[in-house]
Every structure is written in C-alpha cells, then in structure tokens.
Design a protein around this motif. Structure first.
Motif, mmCIF file in Angstrom:
data_model
loop_
_atom_site.group_PDB
_atom_site.id
_atom_site.type_symbol
_atom_site.label_atom_id
_atom_site.label_comp_id
_atom_site.label_asym_id
_atom_site.label_seq_id
_atom_site.Cartn_x
_atom_site.Cartn_y
_atom_site.Cartn_z
ATOM 1 N N VAL A 80 33.823 -36.592 -25.105
ATOM 2 C CA VAL A 80 32.717 -36.957 -24.215
ATOM 3 C C VAL A 80 31.471 -37.281 -25.034
ATOM 4 O O VAL A 80 31.076 -36.519 -25.914
ATOM 5 N N ILE A 81 30.887 -38.430 -24.725
ATOM 6 C CA ILE A 81 29.618 -38.843 -25.315
ATOM 7 C C ILE A 81 28.567 -38.686 -24.228
ATOM 8 O O ILE A 81 28.719 -39.233 -23.127
ATOM 9 N N LEU A 82 27.519 -37.919 -24.519
ATOM 10 C CA LEU A 82 26.443 -37.687 -23.562
ATOM 11 C C LEU A 82 25.188 -38.395 -24.039
ATOM 12 O O LEU A 82 24.741 -38.194 -25.163
ATOM 13 N N ASP A 83 24.624 -39.209 -23.162
ATOM 14 C CA ASP A 83 23.445 -40.008 -23.482
ATOM 15 C C ASP A 83 22.471 -39.943 -22.313
ATOM 16 O O ASP A 83 22.844 -39.553 -21.202
ATOM 17 N N ALA A 84 21.249 -40.321 -22.559
ATOM 18 C CA ALA A 84 20.239 -40.587 -21.526
ATOM 19 C C ALA A 84 20.184 -39.509 -20.442
ATOM 20 O O ALA A 84 19.939 -38.342 -20.731
ATOM 21 N N ASP A 85 20.416 -39.901 -19.184
ATOM 22 C CA ASP A 85 20.242 -38.996 -18.043
ATOM 23 C C ASP A 85 21.200 -37.811 -18.053
ATOM 24 O O ASP A 85 20.878 -36.752 -17.512
ATOM 25 N N ALA A 86 22.368 -37.943 -18.671
ATOM 26 C CA ALA A 86 23.270 -36.790 -18.785
ATOM 27 C C ALA A 86 22.585 -35.695 -19.599
ATOM 28 O O ALA A 86 22.705 -34.511 -19.283
ATOM 29 N N LYS A 140 19.446 -27.265 -37.222
ATOM 30 C CA LYS A 140 19.192 -26.231 -36.202
ATOM 31 C C LYS A 140 20.122 -26.420 -34.999
ATOM 32 O O LYS A 140 20.647 -25.450 -34.457
ATOM 33 N N PHE A 141 20.324 -27.672 -34.581
ATOM 34 C CA PHE A 141 21.267 -27.946 -33.491
ATOM 35 C C PHE A 141 22.665 -27.465 -33.883
ATOM 36 O O PHE A 141 23.356 -26.820 -33.097
ATOM 37 N N LEU A 142 23.095 -27.784 -35.096
ATOM 38 C CA LEU A 142 24.446 -27.421 -35.547
ATOM 39 C C LEU A 142 24.631 -25.910 -35.648
ATOM 40 O O LEU A 142 25.755 -25.418 -35.518
ATOM 41 N N LYS A 143 23.536 -25.160 -35.840
ATOM 42 C CA LYS A 143 23.618 -23.695 -35.840
ATOM 43 C C LYS A 143 23.807 -23.172 -34.414
ATOM 44 O O LYS A 143 24.429 -22.145 -34.204
ATOM 45 N N LEU A 144 23.253 -23.912 -33.436
ATOM 46 C CA LEU A 144 23.362 -23.496 -32.032
ATOM 47 C C LEU A 144 24.766 -23.701 -31.474
ATOM 48 O O LEU A 144 25.223 -22.928 -30.643
ATOM 49 N N CYS A 145 25.425 -24.774 -31.900
ATOM 50 C CA CYS A 145 26.765 -25.039 -31.371
ATOM 51 C C CYS A 145 27.593 -25.867 -32.346
ATOM 52 O O CYS A 145 27.058 -26.629 -33.140
ATOM 53 N N LYS A 146 28.887 -25.714 -32.251
ATOM 54 C CA LYS A 146 29.823 -26.435 -33.126
ATOM 55 C C LYS A 146 30.196 -27.759 -32.463
ATOM 56 O O LYS A 146 31.299 -27.933 -31.974
ATOM 57 N N SER A 147 29.231 -28.652 -32.426
ATOM 58 C CA SER A 147 29.461 -29.930 -31.770
ATOM 59 C C SER A 147 28.946 -31.046 -32.664
ATOM 60 O O SER A 147 28.768 -30.846 -33.872
ATOM 61 N N ASN A 148 28.722 -32.209 -32.095
ATOM 62 C CA ASN A 148 28.249 -33.382 -32.828
ATOM 63 C C ASN A 148 26.968 -33.897 -32.205
ATOM 64 O O ASN A 148 26.799 -33.842 -30.999
ATOM 65 N N GLU A 206 28.976 -31.748 -16.007
ATOM 66 C CA GLU A 206 29.721 -30.510 -16.260
ATOM 67 C C GLU A 206 31.215 -30.690 -15.968
ATOM 68 O O GLU A 206 32.058 -30.241 -16.750
ATOM 69 N N GLU A 207 31.530 -31.346 -14.878
ATOM 70 C CA GLU A 207 32.948 -31.588 -14.533
ATOM 71 C C GLU A 207 33.633 -32.457 -15.584
ATOM 72 O O GLU A 207 34.761 -32.187 -15.984
ATOM 73 N N ILE A 208 32.938 -33.487 -16.032
ATOM 74 C CA ILE A 208 33.475 -34.356 -17.085
ATOM 75 C C ILE A 208 33.721 -33.521 -18.349
ATOM 76 O O ILE A 208 34.779 -33.620 -18.978
ATOM 77 N N LEU A 209 32.724 -32.714 -18.732
ATOM 78 C CA LEU A 209 32.844 -31.891 -19.942
ATOM 79 C C LEU A 209 34.002 -30.905 -19.848
ATOM 80 O O LEU A 209 34.657 -30.613 -20.852
ATOM 81 N N LYS A 210 34.277 -30.390 -18.661
ATOM 82 C CA LYS A 210 35.372 -29.430 -18.466
ATOM 83 C C LYS A 210 36.745 -30.089 -18.573
ATOM 84 O O LYS A 210 37.694 -29.470 -19.020
ATOM 85 N N ILE A 257 25.231 -26.264 -23.714
ATOM 86 C CA ILE A 257 25.810 -25.844 -24.988
ATOM 87 C C ILE A 257 27.187 -25.204 -24.817
ATOM 88 O O ILE A 257 28.063 -25.397 -25.662
ATOM 89 N N LYS A 258 27.405 -24.489 -23.723
ATOM 90 C CA LYS A 258 28.703 -23.816 -23.566
ATOM 91 C C LYS A 258 29.872 -24.808 -23.456
ATOM 92 O O LYS A 258 31.018 -24.432 -23.674
ATOM 93 N N TYR A 259 29.588 -26.067 -23.148
ATOM 94 C CA TYR A 259 30.646 -27.080 -23.039
ATOM 95 C C TYR A 259 30.807 -27.921 -24.306
ATOM 96 O O TYR A 259 31.740 -28.711 -24.415
#
Length: 183
Positions: free
Chosen positions: A32-38, A85-93, A23-27, A50-52
């Motif tokens: 930011v690339i999030l993988d695995a345990d993140a 469906k993911f892209l409808k939930l948030c404007k991310s990648n 969360e701190e990294i995302l802020k 999703i909010k980040y």
C-alpha cells in the motif's frame, strides 16, 4: 485473484471516511502506498496509522504532511534526521518529497536529487505515487526499490521536459523515459 497493490489518497478527501477506508485497505492489501488525503486523514491519529505500517507499506508525504502526522518531530531537523526518527517509530517505508527526495526503509536512506523544481506543481506527487504503485509487487520490485526507481524516473521526466511542466506532462513522459532507461 486478490489485489496485492493499492494506492490511496489522491483526491480522496481528508476526513474520517477516508481514514476508515484507508484502514480497511491497510488491513487487507499487502502493498500500500499512502499519499495526500490518506495521510492527512490521520492527522492527530498517527498512532492508529503506525499500527498498520510494515515493510510492505509506503507513506509519501511532503514536509507539511509529514509535520501534520508527526508534530513532535522538530521542523528544524535536517530531512535525513526526520526520516531516521520516522524509521525508529515504525518498520515501514517513507518517501519524503522535496528538492532532494529521501526514501527511507529499515535504517537505510536513499537520496534522490535527480529532480527539478518544476515538480512543485499540483498533481505531481499523485503521479509519483502512481508510478511507484505500478512498479511494486510480488515478482516485481520491493517497496524501497519501487520508491527509489519511481522518484528517479519522475525526476528524469521533469528534467527532460523543462519549464512549464504540469502533472499530465509527467504521465505523457513515462514511455520515452522508459525507452531512455532501456538504452
């Protein structure tokens, strides 16, 4: 100068400490690339994640990680529908890993089938996330471009290597793959 790119997840441990750190990294970090345990650390807390997520962020789940984060999205759907469906939930990648990797961004989906079944080894996804992190940034590639280029490069190295691939071979294969691309 501040850090503008971060990769979070590989080997971090799936726990509340990882979630808080992520969360701190995302802020504070733009790309930011999030993988695995993140990703796994946000299980049952997807709304918080999703909010980040925005156009500068990328999640890179395989199918099991995807369904842990989004249990309401039916497993029976085609991967392309899951990405929509993911892209409808948030404007991310998103980069949804599989035999055919799908990269989704802003209602656009790129299909990468330049791949190999040999990539189904431990650590392979970590290397892919690292390749993407090295390609993205201000005055570099956008997140979708970096994800697509990284997935293609990752697959190209694996195809060239052949049977018996381990994740370390992917790293060793990067220089020759880049030389092939230059030609």
């Amino acid at each position: 100068k501040t850090t503008s790119v971060a990769l979070v997840g590989p080997g971090a441990g799936s726990n509340s400490k990882t979630m808080k750190f992520t969360e701190e990294i995302l802020k504070h970090i733009k790309y930011v690339i999030l993988d695995a345990d993140a990703l796994n650390s946000f299980q049952h807390k997807t709304k918080k994640l999703i909010k980040y997520l925005d156009k500068y962020k990328l999640i890179t789940p395989h199918k099991a990680e995807f369904h842990r984060l989004f249990p309401k999205i039916k497993k029976s759907l085609e991967n392309k529908e899951k990405v929509f469906k993911f892209l409808k939930l948030c404007k991310s990648n998103i980069l949804l890993k599989g035999n055919t990797t799908l990269i989704g961004s802003n209602k656009k989906i790129i299909k990468n089938s330049h791949s190999s079944s040999e990539l189904a080894v431990i650590g392979s996804g970590d290397v892919l996330a690292g390749i993407i992190a090295s390609l993205v940034g201000d005055n570099k590639m956008s997140m979708i471009e970096a994800a697509a280029a990284g997935a293609w490069l990752h697959g190209d190295i694996a195809k060239k290597y052949g049977r018996g691939l381990i994740s370390e071979d992917l790293i060793k294969g990067i220089p020759s793959a880049l030389k092939r691309l230059k030609k």
